[in-house]
Motif scaffolding. Structure first.
Motif, PDB file in Angstrom:
ATOM      1  N   ALA A  24      -5.970  -2.338   0.299  1.00 27.16           N
ATOM      2  CA  ALA A  24      -5.146  -2.542  -0.899  1.00 27.16           C
ATOM      3  C   ALA A  24      -5.686  -1.733  -2.071  1.00 27.16           C
ATOM      4  N   SER A  25      -7.014  -1.734  -2.230  1.00 25.10           N
ATOM      5  CA  SER A  25      -7.571  -0.975  -3.353  1.00 25.10           C
ATOM      6  C   SER A  25      -7.439   0.530  -3.119  1.00 25.10           C
ATOM      7  N   ALA A  26      -7.456   0.974  -1.851  1.00 30.36           N
ATOM      8  CA  ALA A  26      -7.330   2.407  -1.553  1.00 30.36           C
ATOM      9  C   ALA A  26      -5.933   2.918  -1.857  1.00 30.36           C
ATOM     10  N   ARG A  27      -4.940   2.065  -1.750  1.00 33.61           N
ATOM     11  CA  ARG A  27      -3.555   2.494  -1.971  1.00 33.61           C
ATOM     12  C   ARG A  27      -3.318   2.923  -3.418  1.00 33.61           C
ATOM     13  N   ASN A  28      -4.033   2.329  -4.363  1.00 32.86           N
ATOM     14  CA  ASN A  28      -3.792   2.622  -5.780  1.00 32.86           C
ATOM     15  C   ASN A  28      -5.008   3.248  -6.452  1.00 32.86           C
ATOM     16  N   ALA A  29      -5.883   3.866  -5.678  1.00 30.78           N
ATOM     17  CA  ALA A  29      -7.136   4.371  -6.241  1.00 30.78           C
ATOM     18  C   ALA A  29      -7.097   5.890  -6.404  1.00 30.78           C
ATOM     19  N   SER A  30      -8.066   6.374  -7.166  1.00 33.93           N
ATOM     20  CA  SER A  30      -8.253   7.822  -7.307  1.00 33.93           C
ATOM     21  C   SER A  30      -8.771   8.361  -5.977  1.00 33.93           C
ATOM     22  N   PRO A  31      -8.691   9.683  -5.770  1.00 36.12           N
ATOM     23  CA  PRO A  31      -9.126  10.238  -4.483  1.00 36.12           C
ATOM     24  C   PRO A  31     -10.562   9.848  -4.099  1.00 36.12           C
ATOM     25  N   GLN A  80      -5.211  -7.985  15.039  1.00 36.14           N
ATOM     26  CA  GLN A  80      -5.358  -7.865  13.583  1.00 36.14           C
ATOM     27  C   GLN A  80      -6.215  -6.656  13.223  1.00 36.14           C
ATOM     28  N   ILE A  81      -7.357  -6.526  13.910  1.00 34.12           N
ATOM     29  CA  ILE A  81      -8.280  -5.423  13.585  1.00 34.12           C
ATOM     30  C   ILE A  81      -7.650  -4.081  13.971  1.00 34.12           C
ATOM     31  N   GLU A  82      -6.937  -4.028  15.094  1.00 34.61           N
ATOM     32  CA  GLU A  82      -6.254  -2.781  15.466  1.00 34.61           C
ATOM     33  C   GLU A  82      -5.192  -2.418  14.432  1.00 34.61           C
ATOM     34  N   GLY A  83      -4.496  -3.417  13.896  1.00 36.36           N
ATOM     35  CA  GLY A  83      -3.519  -3.165  12.839  1.00 36.36           C
ATOM     36  C   GLY A  83      -4.194  -2.613  11.588  1.00 36.36           C
ATOM     37  N   ASP A  84      -5.349  -3.195  11.241  1.00 39.67           N
ATOM     38  CA  ASP A  84      -6.110  -2.680  10.098  1.00 39.67           C
ATOM     39  C   ASP A  84      -6.509  -1.222  10.328  1.00 39.67           C
ATOM     40  N   HIS A  85      -6.950  -0.934  11.560  1.00 37.61           N
ATOM     41  CA  HIS A  85      -7.378   0.428  11.884  1.00 37.61           C
ATOM     42  C   HIS A  85      -6.211   1.406  11.771  1.00 37.61           C
ATOM     43  N   ARG A  86      -5.020   0.979  12.224  1.00 36.09           N
ATOM     44  CA  ARG A  86      -3.831   1.836  12.086  1.00 36.09           C
ATOM     45  C   ARG A  86      -3.510   2.078  10.606  1.00 36.09           C
ATOM     46  N   ASP A  87      -3.623   1.021   9.790  1.00 39.58           N
ATOM     47  CA  ASP A  87      -3.361   1.178   8.354  1.00 39.58           C
ATOM     48  C   ASP A  87      -4.330   2.177   7.736  1.00 39.58           C
ATOM     49  N   ILE A  88      -5.592   2.091   8.120  1.00 35.23           N
ATOM     50  CA  ILE A  88      -6.601   3.021   7.582  1.00 35.23           C
ATOM     51  C   ILE A  88      -6.261   4.446   7.992  1.00 35.23           C
ATOM     52  N   ARG A  89      -5.927   4.633   9.268  1.00 37.37           N
ATOM     53  CA  ARG A  89      -5.578   5.986   9.740  1.00 37.37           C
ATOM     54  C   ARG A  89      -4.351   6.520   9.023  1.00 37.37           C
ATOM     55  N   SER A  90      -3.383   5.664   8.787  1.00 33.27           N
ATOM     56  CA  SER A  90      -2.175   6.147   8.100  1.00 33.27           C
ATOM     57  C   SER A  90      -2.493   6.511   6.657  1.00 33.27           C
ATOM     58  N   ASP A 102      -6.819  16.364   0.842  1.00 34.83           N
ATOM     59  CA  ASP A 102      -8.141  16.874   1.168  1.00 34.83           C
ATOM     60  C   ASP A 102      -9.149  15.763   1.442  1.00 34.83           C
ATOM     61  N   VAL A 103      -8.720  14.540   1.514  1.00 33.83           N
ATOM     62  CA  VAL A 103      -9.642  13.446   1.788  1.00 33.83           C
ATOM     63  C   VAL A 103     -10.159  13.611   3.209  1.00 33.83           C
ATOM     64  N   ALA A 104     -11.466  13.541   3.354  1.00 34.07           N
ATOM     65  CA  ALA A 104     -12.070  13.722   4.680  1.00 34.07           C
ATOM     66  C   ALA A 104     -11.663  12.572   5.591  1.00 34.07           C
ATOM     67  N   THR A 105     -11.243  12.911   6.789  1.00 36.56           N
ATOM     68  CA  THR A 105     -10.816  11.879   7.725  1.00 36.56           C
ATOM     69  C   THR A 105     -11.909  11.622   8.742  1.00 36.56           C
ATOM     70  N   PRO A 106     -12.000  10.377   9.200  1.00 34.59           N
ATOM     71  CA  PRO A 106     -13.003  10.060  10.197  1.00 34.59           C
ATOM     72  C   PRO A 106     -12.515  10.369  11.607  1.00 34.59           C
TER      73      PRO A 106
END
Length: 190
Positions: A24-31, A80-90, A102-106
């Motif tokens: 949630a905080s990543a959605r509205n945060a600076s890069p 639940q955790i797989e859903g969280d992981h998908r959200d992070i990847r998206s 340009d955000v580095a992806t894992p």
């Protein structure tokens, strides 16, 4: 065992809430803040996956009568955790809200290697647990077999004793009958 499983489940639930908060905080945060929040969320996902692996090991040790209930709970947590992981990847793939991607992806080689290592570690732990469980079962089976042999030995001794007793009883009956016949003959003759 159930207490340890419940403890792991509570930890995974707490990590799920933490991951949701980071997302949630990543959605509205600076890069910069977004990258940090996503990195922390990804670390929480990795930790949750390790706990889920431990929970899977615990479930395998449960009696068959309760295993299904705990396996269902484990599947729900894993979903639940797989859903969280998908959200992070998206969020990683979508870039920042202003279009900066340009955000580095894992998802690079290091991330894939880490995932393979974690999966290999979980597989190794699972194999070790199964080996220990097989060893424990083998020892229990050996103890049960030794107990059965002792019982059979005792029953054999009882059977032999009863056979000997029957022989003595037969001989005694024959002796008594012979004596009775001799007494009757003696009484008729004299």
């Amino acid at each position: 065992m159930a207490e340890l499983f419940d403890s792991y489940a509570a930890d995974v639930e707490q990590l799920h809430r933490s991951i949701a908060s980071h997302i949630a905080s990543a959605r509205n945060a600076s890069p910069e803040s977004r990258q940090k929040a996503l990195r922390e969320a990804q670390e929480n996902v990795s930790e949750a996956n390790e706990l889920l692996g431990q929970m899977d090991i615990e479930v395998q040790g449960f009696p068959q009568s309760v295993r299904g209930r705990y396996a269902t709970q484990l599947r729900e947590l894993r979903t639940q955790i797989e859903g969280d992981h998908r959200d992070i990847r998206s969020l990683y793939s979508s870039g920042t809200p202003d279009g900066d991607t340009d955000v580095a992806t894992p998802t690079g080689d290091a991330y894939a290697q880490r995932q393979r290592l974690l999966q290999g570690s979980a597989t190794l732990e699972d194999g070790s647990r199964r080996l220990q469980e097989s060893h424990r079962i083998a020892l229990e089976t050996e103890d049960i077999g030794a107990g059965i042999l002792r019982d059979l030995q005792g029953q054999r001794e009882q059977i032999e004793h009863s056979r000997d007793t029957q022989q003595v009883v037969r001989i005694a009956i024959v002796v008594v009958l012979v004596l009775l016949i001799l007494i009757i003959l003696y009484a008729k003759i004299f």
